[in-house]
Design a protein around this motif. Sequence first.
Motif, PDB file in Angstrom:
ATOM      1  N   SER A 130       0.166  13.903  -0.464  1.00 22.40           N
ATOM      2  CA  SER A 130      -0.426  12.808  -1.232  1.00 22.40           C
ATOM      3  C   SER A 130      -1.392  12.040  -0.342  1.00 22.40           C
ATOM      4  O   SER A 130      -1.207  11.964   0.874  1.00 22.40           O
ATOM      5  N   TYR A 131      -2.409  11.481  -0.966  1.00 16.89           N
ATOM      6  CA  TYR A 131      -3.416  10.725  -0.231  1.00 16.89           C
ATOM      7  C   TYR A 131      -3.498   9.316  -0.804  1.00 16.89           C
ATOM      8  O   TYR A 131      -3.241   9.096  -1.978  1.00 16.89           O
ATOM      9  N   GLY A 132      -3.864   8.371   0.031  1.00 19.86           N
ATOM     10  CA  GLY A 132      -3.913   6.977  -0.388  1.00 19.86           C
ATOM     11  C   GLY A 132      -5.110   6.655  -1.261  1.00 19.86           C
ATOM     12  O   GLY A 132      -5.966   7.495  -1.536  1.00 19.86           O
TER      13      GLY A 132
ATOM     14  N   TYR B 184       3.914  16.932   8.623  1.00 25.27           N
ATOM     15  CA  TYR B 184       2.691  17.468   8.029  1.00 25.27           C
ATOM     16  C   TYR B 184       2.189  16.532   6.925  1.00 25.27           C
ATOM     17  O   TYR B 184       0.996  16.213   6.853  1.00 25.27           O
ATOM     18  N   LYS B 185       3.088  16.093   6.057  1.00 24.19           N
ATOM     19  CA  LYS B 185       2.700  15.194   4.966  1.00 24.19           C
ATOM     20  C   LYS B 185       2.112  13.897   5.519  1.00 24.19           C
ATOM     21  O   LYS B 185       1.109  13.377   5.016  1.00 24.19           O
ATOM     22  N   LEU B 186       2.750  13.361   6.562  1.00 19.40           N
ATOM     23  CA  LEU B 186       2.313  12.104   7.159  1.00 19.40           C
ATOM     24  C   LEU B 186       0.907  12.229   7.740  1.00 19.40           C
ATOM     25  O   LEU B 186       0.029  11.402   7.457  1.00 19.40           O
ATOM     26  N   PHE B 187       0.675  13.274   8.514  1.00 18.71           N
ATOM     27  CA  PHE B 187      -0.615  13.378   9.201  1.00 18.71           C
ATOM     28  C   PHE B 187      -1.725  13.876   8.289  1.00 18.71           C
ATOM     29  O   PHE B 187      -2.894  13.576   8.531  1.00 18.71           O
ATOM     30  N   ALA B 188      -1.381  14.591   7.221  1.00 20.00           N
ATOM     31  CA  ALA B 188      -2.397  14.931   6.219  1.00 20.00           C
ATOM     32  C   ALA B 188      -2.890  13.655   5.535  1.00 20.00           C
ATOM     33  O   ALA B 188      -4.090  13.470   5.308  1.00 20.00           O
TER      34      ALA B 188
ATOM     35  N   ILE C 161       0.832  -1.207   0.000  1.00 14.51           N
ATOM     36  CA  ILE C 161       0.000   0.000   0.000  1.00 14.51           C
ATOM     37  C   ILE C 161       0.868   1.259   0.000  1.00 14.51           C
ATOM     38  O   ILE C 161       2.021   1.242   0.431  1.00 14.51           O
ATOM     39  N   PHE C 162       0.284   2.341  -0.481  1.00 15.29           N
ATOM     40  CA  PHE C 162       0.996   3.612  -0.479  1.00 15.29           C
ATOM     41  C   PHE C 162       0.965   4.217   0.915  1.00 15.29           C
ATOM     42  O   PHE C 162      -0.062   4.197   1.599  1.00 15.29           O
ATOM     43  N   PHE C 163       2.088   4.751   1.334  1.00 13.42           N
ATOM     44  CA  PHE C 163       2.170   5.527   2.568  1.00 13.42           C
ATOM     45  C   PHE C 163       3.268   6.557   2.340  1.00 13.42           C
ATOM     46  O   PHE C 163       4.285   6.230   1.719  1.00 13.42           O
ATOM     47  N   PRO C 164       3.097   7.774   2.796  1.00 13.44           N
ATOM     48  CA  PRO C 164       4.116   8.801   2.533  1.00 13.44           C
ATOM     49  C   PRO C 164       5.495   8.367   3.026  1.00 13.44           C
ATOM     50  O   PRO C 164       5.624   7.815   4.119  1.00 13.44           O
TER      51      PRO C 164
ATOM     52  N   ILE D  94      -2.631  18.562  12.852  1.00 13.23           N
ATOM     53  CA  ILE D  94      -2.398  19.239  11.568  1.00 13.23           C
ATOM     54  C   ILE D  94      -2.505  20.757  11.745  1.00 13.23           C
ATOM     55  O   ILE D  94      -1.692  21.519  11.213  1.00 13.23           O
ATOM     56  N   SER D  95      -3.494  21.199  12.494  1.00  8.83           N
ATOM     57  CA  SER D  95      -3.661  22.623  12.744  1.00  8.83           C
ATOM     58  C   SER D  95      -2.442  23.199  13.462  1.00  8.83           C
ATOM     59  O   SER D  95      -1.940  24.282  13.116  1.00  8.83           O
TER      60      SER D  95
END
Length: 206
Positions: A164-166, A103-107, A82-85, A145-146
Amino acid sequence: TGVVPFVALLLLQRRPVAGRALLVTGPGCPGHDLCRSNVQEQTRRQVALLNATAQDLFSLYLKCQGEPFSSETDRLCNPSGIFFPAFRVNRTSERKEVMVAMYKLFAFLNASLGNITRDQEELNPTAKELLDRLHNTTKTTRGLISNLTCLLCKNYNIFQVDVSYGESSKGKSAFKKKQQGCQVLRKYVQVIAQAARVLLPHLSPP
């Protein structure tokens, strides 16, 4: 690929996409004045909380999916495909680089949790404990994220981050939806532990 407004980013849970999260608009980072005085400590606590509860969330998810997920976890929940950042920072990385990677991970995680929660509301509508855990984890992730947005703007004047999103599970079979959620949450357990080890020293008081 495009510019994704920050508010939309928090709500974007339905489809896979690569984009650029627009953290603020206008010159500089005017939004950082809205940061709470304890934003760094709050961020540290949120990461620690997500790390402390990740394994329990995964275990509860498995329990609620039933067989064959409980007995064939290693085979069915293997996250290798699976895709994961990518998360290539470590404790010696610059703080700015670490914050952007976080930020990328938690988005990504926020969007994935929305996808999983939607599926579980459909497949396991009576699994109140699981649904509550998913909602609480999502709430913590959005708060994180905030706070990361504030820190990136305030400390580094960063307006945009490529995110990026899965893959969306919409339209898949019930089994595939359960499997995708299982794979994502297992990977999450692994990555959040690494993220906590890397980020927490950068957020600790001097």
